[in-house]
Design an enzyme around this catalytic site. Structure first.
Site, short mmCIF file in Angstrom:
data_model
loop_
_atom_site.label_atom_id
_atom_site.label_comp_id
_atom_site.label_asym_id
_atom_site.label_seq_id
_atom_site.Cartn_x
_atom_site.Cartn_y
_atom_site.Cartn_z
N GLU A 134 9.62 16.96 13.82
CA GLU A 134 10.03 16.80 12.43
C GLU A 134 9.17 17.72 11.56
O GLU A 134 7.95 17.61 11.56
CB GLU A 134 9.82 15.35 12.02
CG GLU A 134 10.33 15.04 10.65
CD GLU A 134 10.03 13.61 10.24
OE1 GLU A 134 8.87 13.17 10.40
OE2 GLU A 134 10.96 12.94 9.74
N CYS A 149 13.58 11.66 5.73
CA CYS A 149 13.68 11.22 7.13
C CYS A 149 15.09 11.39 7.67
O CYS A 149 15.28 11.51 8.87
CB CYS A 149 13.26 9.75 7.23
SG CYS A 149 14.19 8.71 6.10
N GLU A 200 9.99 2.09 10.16
CA GLU A 200 10.99 3.10 9.79
C GLU A 200 10.29 4.45 9.88
O GLU A 200 9.47 4.78 9.02
CB GLU A 200 11.50 2.86 8.37
CG GLU A 200 12.23 1.55 8.18
CD GLU A 200 13.61 1.53 8.83
OE1 GLU A 200 14.04 2.57 9.37
OE2 GLU A 200 14.25 0.47 8.81
N LYS A 235 0.86 -1.18 0.00
CA LYS A 235 0.00 0.00 0.00
C LYS A 235 0.90 1.23 0.00
O LYS A 235 1.29 1.74 1.05
CB LYS A 235 -0.92 0.02 1.22
CG LYS A 235 -2.02 1.05 1.06
CD LYS A 235 -2.36 1.79 2.31
CE LYS A 235 -1.50 2.95 2.62
NZ LYS A 235 -1.54 4.09 1.67
P1 NAD Z 1 2.43 8.86 6.93
O1 NAD Z 1 2.72 8.18 8.21
O2 NAD Z 1 1.38 9.88 6.92
O3 NAD Z 1 2.05 7.79 5.81
C1 NAD Z 1 2.89 6.72 5.47
C2 NAD Z 1 2.04 5.60 4.91
O4 NAD Z 1 1.20 5.12 5.94
C3 NAD Z 1 1.12 6.03 3.78
O5 NAD Z 1 1.05 5.01 2.83
C4 NAD Z 1 -0.20 6.23 4.50
O6 NAD Z 1 -1.31 6.09 3.66
C5 NAD Z 1 -0.12 5.09 5.49
N1 NAD Z 1 -1.03 5.21 6.64
C6 NAD Z 1 -1.58 6.32 7.17
N2 NAD Z 1 -2.40 5.99 8.19
C7 NAD Z 1 -2.33 4.65 8.33
C8 NAD Z 1 -2.94 3.70 9.20
N3 NAD Z 1 -3.79 4.07 10.15
N4 NAD Z 1 -2.63 2.39 9.04
C9 NAD Z 1 -1.76 2.00 8.10
N5 NAD Z 1 -1.18 2.84 7.23
C10 NAD Z 1 -1.44 4.14 7.35
O7 NAD Z 1 3.83 9.45 6.42
P2 NAD Z 1 4.09 10.28 5.09
O8 NAD Z 1 3.58 11.67 5.30
O9 NAD Z 1 3.64 9.52 3.91
O10 NAD Z 1 5.69 10.28 5.07
C11 NAD Z 1 6.46 11.16 5.81
C12 NAD Z 1 6.93 10.49 7.09
O11 NAD Z 1 7.63 9.30 6.79
C13 NAD Z 1 7.93 11.35 7.85
O12 NAD Z 1 7.65 11.28 9.22
C14 NAD Z 1 9.26 10.68 7.55
O13 NAD Z 1 10.27 10.90 8.50
C15 NAD Z 1 8.87 9.26 7.48
N6 NAD Z 1 9.86 8.51 6.72
C16 NAD Z 1 10.70 7.67 7.38
C17 NAD Z 1 11.70 6.99 6.69
C18 NAD Z 1 12.64 6.05 7.37
O14 NAD Z 1 13.29 5.28 6.68
N7 NAD Z 1 12.75 6.06 8.67
C19 NAD Z 1 11.82 7.18 5.32
C20 NAD Z 1 10.94 8.06 4.67
C21 NAD Z 1 9.96 8.70 5.39
#
Ligand code: NAD
Length: 469
Positions: A375, A275, A241, A166
């Site tokens: 962040e 990130c 992550e 997803k």
């Molecule tokens: P997000 O948490 O909003 O969404 C990430 C994914 O989770 C999306 O596919 C979203 O649809 C899904 N999601 C949202 N609610 C959910 C739920 N209740 N159950 C399951 N899935 C759900 O994050 P984002 O805005 O897409 O990405 C940015 C964030 O990701 C930042 O905090 C960034 O630091 C983090 N990030 C971390 C890494 C790492 O390797 N540690 C890498 C890239 C991004």
């Protein structure tokens, strides 16, 4: 985009919600995506569960062949995938090259992991076996969608798991090209499934499903916490992550021009939508004036603009909502009493149609301010002064996160010594390196578990010991 990829074919969405996709650089409507629902997700999980029976029994040599076919399929569509990553996400061309080239390469790197000793060893009276855990649910963010999707898929498939992916609902056009690649690669039906949709619907269904044994999630700490809590119901294995608030320590022996260039590169990579971005720049108090001057000039020289141009460094934020979120943090920094050295609220002149944020540097920041703790995920950097190496380490570690850290100094041994004190999953010394064979992941709120290389493979394996003489 009205379809998902389920059971080896494109399937019309049962979910009917339609989302508009806008080019973040221009605001132009570039597509419509139909989002999946619980029914689509359950269909994908059922297909993955059925396929697991035979996929988990494939030999390592067979899996190598399939992984190579995936790499080849992506190679064929490289240009399309890059073009749509720029149009849909707004990543600058040079960064897009990295994202997409490495997305393909993950399917090549994973082949090296397919060695018999990574799956079974004999130790004394024990035969230690590593078995594919089952159906893996892979959920990924928007900041480089193909990279995350392929990195997780490569490890999971190499392990012998089947997958339900997803990707972010903000990346459906990138997902469409990836699905076409999966179809082209022709893996057995159900081994790879992809459902487009929202996290609280599709993601939630995957997390709660009794037929999904493993969740690998990359995204925000907020959502990661929810997933960890839901997954614990069935003791599901999770890899999380999550976010970061990485420090860049500039040591007092550094050549400050070079140090600031480095700090801006790691702080503004992906325009801060990363990130690993080094968004807290820790500088020796005695060198502050000089550093401020370099920061100002460095920011003034950054190329803001059209992501398709190769010299663009500063891209738009992925969405209008995210632009507003970043603006909120800039206002917060001002209200907390930090000083805007350069940048500030609003859009850069000439970029009013896109979601562009002015690259902003705050000075006079203390590590307890919200802008230094949360962040922001945009081009907003905090400069925090320190007095002596011990204080630099203390401030660097005084954070809820621990994903990445950077140290820059003239004496490499001293810089390495500082690195040894940092509580962070990765510490880069004097250059930015991502090693796809080394474990990647975070301390504290930055997550649980590690990806990449053997650690990534093992995260999809469960251990069984057969005791015998
Ligand atoms: P997000 O948490 O909003 O969404 C990430 C994914 O989770 C999306 O596919 C979203 O649809 C899904 N999601 C949202 N609610 C959910 C739920 N209740 N159950 C399951 N899935 C759900 O994050 P984002 O805005 O897409 O990405 C940015 C964030 O990701 C930042 O905090 C960034 O630091 C983090 N990030 C971390 C890494 C790492 O390797 N540690 C890498 C890239 C991004």
């Amino acid at each position: 985009m009205t379809e998902h990829f389920i059971g080896g074919r494109f399937v019309e969405s049962h979910g009917k919600e339609v989302m508009e996709i806008h080019n973040p650089a221009t605001g132009e409507l570039i597509g419509l995506a139909t989002l999946g629902d619980e029914v689509d997700t359950e269909r994908a999980i059922a297909a993955a569960k059925a396929a697991f029976v035979t996929w988990s029994k494939t030999t390592l040599e067979e899996r190598k062949v399939w992984l190579q076919r995936l790499a080849d399929a992506i190679t064929e569509r490289m240009d399309d995938l890059k073009a749509i990553t720029i149009a849909e996400y707004g990543a600058p061309a040079v960064f897009t090259d990295y994202i997409v080239d490495q997305a393909r390469d993950f399917f090549i790197f994973a082949q090296d992991l397919l060695k018999p000793e990574n799956f079974e060893i004999r130790q004394g009276l024990s035969t230690i076996q590593k078995l594919p855990i089952g159906v893996a649910g892979l959920m990924t963010p928007w900041n480089g969608s193909p990279w995350f999707v392929c990195e997780k898929a490569a490890s999971a498939l190499a392990a012998g798991c089947t997958v339900v992916m997803k990707p972010s609902e903000l990346s459906p056009l990138q997902s469409k090209v990836l699905m076409e690649c999966f179809k082209q690669a022709g893996l057995p039906a159900g081994v790879i499934n992809l459902v487009n949709g929202r996290g609280d619907i599709v993601g939630n269904t995957i997390t709660r499903s009794p037929n999904v044994e493993k969740i690998s999630f990359t995204g925000s700490t907020r959502v990661g916490k929810m997933i960890a809590s839901q997954a614990s119901e069935r003791m599901k294995r999770v890899t999380l992550e999550l976010g970061g608030k990485s420090p860049t320590i500039i040591l007092d022996d550094a050549e400050m021009g070079k140090a600031v260039e480095f700090a801006l590169m790691v702080g503004l990579m992906n325009t801060g939508q990363s990130c690993t971005a080094g968004t807290r720049i820790l500088v020796p108090k005695s060198r502050l004036d000089e550093i401020k001057q370099y920061l100002k000039t460095g920011i003034e020289n950054l190329q803001i603009g059209d992501p398709s141009k190769r010299d663009t460094v500063i891209q738009p934020m992925v969405s209008a909502a995210h632009y507003e979120r970043v603006q909120g943090y800039i206002r917060k920094g001002i209200s907390e009493g930090a000083e805007v050295l350069i940048g500030g609220e609003g859009k850069p002149v000439g970029f009013e149609n896109g979601n562009y944020v002015k690259p902003t540097v705050f000075v006079g920041v203390t590590n307890d301010m919200v802008i230094a703790r949360e962040e922001i995920f945009g081009p907003v950097l905090c400069v925090i002064t320190y007095d002596g190496d011990d204080e630099a380490v203390r401030i660097a570690n005084d954070t809820d996160y621990g994903l990445y850290a950077y140290v820059f100094g003239a004496d490499a041994e001293r810089a390495q010594g500082i690195a040894n004190h940092l509580l962070s999953g990765c510490v880069s010394v004097n250059e930015f390196i991502i090693d796809p064979a080394a474990p990647f992941g975070g301390f504290k709120l930055s997550g649980i578990g590690r990806e990449f290389g053997i650690a990534g493979l093992e995260s999809y394996l469960e251990t069984r010991v057969i005791l015998s003489r």
